[in-house]
Design a protein around this motif. Structure first.
Motif, PDB file in Angstrom:
ATOM      1  N   ASP A  93       0.882  -1.166   0.000  1.00 15.38           N
ATOM      2  CA  ASP A  93       0.000   0.000   0.000  1.00 15.38           C
ATOM      3  C   ASP A  93       0.921   1.218   0.000  1.00 15.38           C
ATOM      4  O   ASP A  93       1.577   1.524   0.996  1.00 15.38           O
ATOM      5  CB  ASP A  93      -0.874  -0.044   1.263  1.00 15.38           C
ATOM      6  CG  ASP A  93      -1.765   1.191   1.411  1.00 15.38           C
ATOM      7  OD1 ASP A  93      -1.420   2.258   0.866  1.00 15.38           O
ATOM      8  OD2 ASP A  93      -2.793   1.080   2.096  1.00 15.38           O
ATOM      9  N   LYS A 133      -2.362   1.696  -4.787  1.00 17.70           N
ATOM     10  CA  LYS A 133      -3.156   2.799  -4.221  1.00 17.70           C
ATOM     11  C   LYS A 133      -2.519   4.157  -4.510  1.00 17.70           C
ATOM     12  O   LYS A 133      -2.558   5.069  -3.688  1.00 17.70           O
ATOM     13  CB  LYS A 133      -3.397   2.600  -2.722  1.00 17.70           C
ATOM     14  CG  LYS A 133      -3.969   1.214  -2.376  1.00 17.70           C
ATOM     15  CD  LYS A 133      -4.619   1.148  -1.019  1.00 17.70           C
ATOM     16  CE  LYS A 133      -5.067  -0.274  -0.676  1.00 17.70           C
ATOM     17  NZ  LYS A 133      -5.794  -0.413   0.573  1.00 17.70           N
ATOM     18  N   CYS A 168      -2.522   1.434  -9.689  1.00 19.67           N
ATOM     19  CA  CYS A 168      -3.783   1.685  -8.992  1.00 19.67           C
ATOM     20  C   CYS A 168      -4.730   0.556  -9.390  1.00 19.67           C
ATOM     21  O   CYS A 168      -5.423   0.653 -10.401  1.00 19.67           O
ATOM     22  CB  CYS A 168      -4.337   3.054  -9.373  1.00 19.67           C
ATOM     23  SG  CYS A 168      -5.897   3.413  -8.570  1.00 19.67           S
TER      24      CYS A 168
END
Ligand code: GDP
Length: 193
Positions: A93, A133, A168
């Motif tokens: 992340d 992300k 993403c």
């Protein structure tokens, strides 16, 4: 068959990424272990497997002994299959990774992500870091430089575009990772000639 293994803490977006990569839906079922999924890569006409090593995501809540066992299982799996593993993808992340790594390091622990990255290199599987992300990250270049730094890769991150892939998964924007895998795949095939 070429095999790609994915590892990552829970909640980094590994299932979302797997869905994007393979075109089908599956969940790890909440169990540590090894889950294999056939894929649908249009650029890889031959057998190509994705293997999820979900145990890694469950290590934060488990007791030391069990955690060591999970790590041992993962390392054995990697060692035994290193010849056929094309790449080991460590999913992070991107928003949280550096803080988590630094918190572990401050307590004198080796952060799981960094440890896994090292394991992969030790067994001769070149790691790829999928930094997920990215939609939540404002200062992406700085963030990616920090991640490189924590992994012992000299910034700027652009020097490492063959192993640092900002993605993403939620929006299906995984081109950087596919490009890394494509490069590995071609290198692997060339080595076989
Ligand atoms: P896993 O536990 O690693 O398999 O993670 P999941 O794939 O279940 O995703 C965990 C959460 O992160 C879910 O709420 C996803 O919707 C979310 N997520 C996954 N990819 C992205 C992304 O690229 N951006 C954002 N903002 N959220 C994401």
């Amino acid at each position: 068959d070429a095999e790609v293994v994915l590892v990552g803490r829970s909640n980094v977006g590994k299932s979302t990424l797997m869905r994007e990569l393979t075109g089908h839906d599956f969940s790890t079922g909440g169990k540590p272990g090894v889950t294999r999924q056939p894929n649908h890569f249009d650029w890889a006409s031959e057998g190509f497997m994705f293997t999820d090593l979900p145990g890694f995501g469950f290590m934060s809540g488990v007791e030391d002994e069990r955690r060591e066992q999970i790590k041992t299982d993962i390392v054995h799996y990697l060692e035994e299959n290193a010849d056929s593993i094309l790449a080991g993808v460590v999913v992070m992340d991107g928003k949280a990774a550096v803080d988590i790594i630094d918190r572990h390091a401050e307590r004198g622990n080796v952060p799981h992500d960094v440890e896994m990255y090292g394991f992969l290199e030790d067994v001769g599987v070149e790691p790829i870091v999928a930094v997920n992300k990215t939609d939540k990250i404002d200062d992406l270049d700085d963030r990616l430089d920090d991640i490189c730094d924590r992994l012992g890769l000299f910034p700027p991150w652009q020097q490492w575009s063959d192993r640092i892939a900002p993605i993403c998964a939620k929006r299906g924007d995984i081109e950087a990772l596919e490009e890394c895998l494509r490069t590995r795949f071609h290198e692997h095939n060339r080595d076989d000639l």
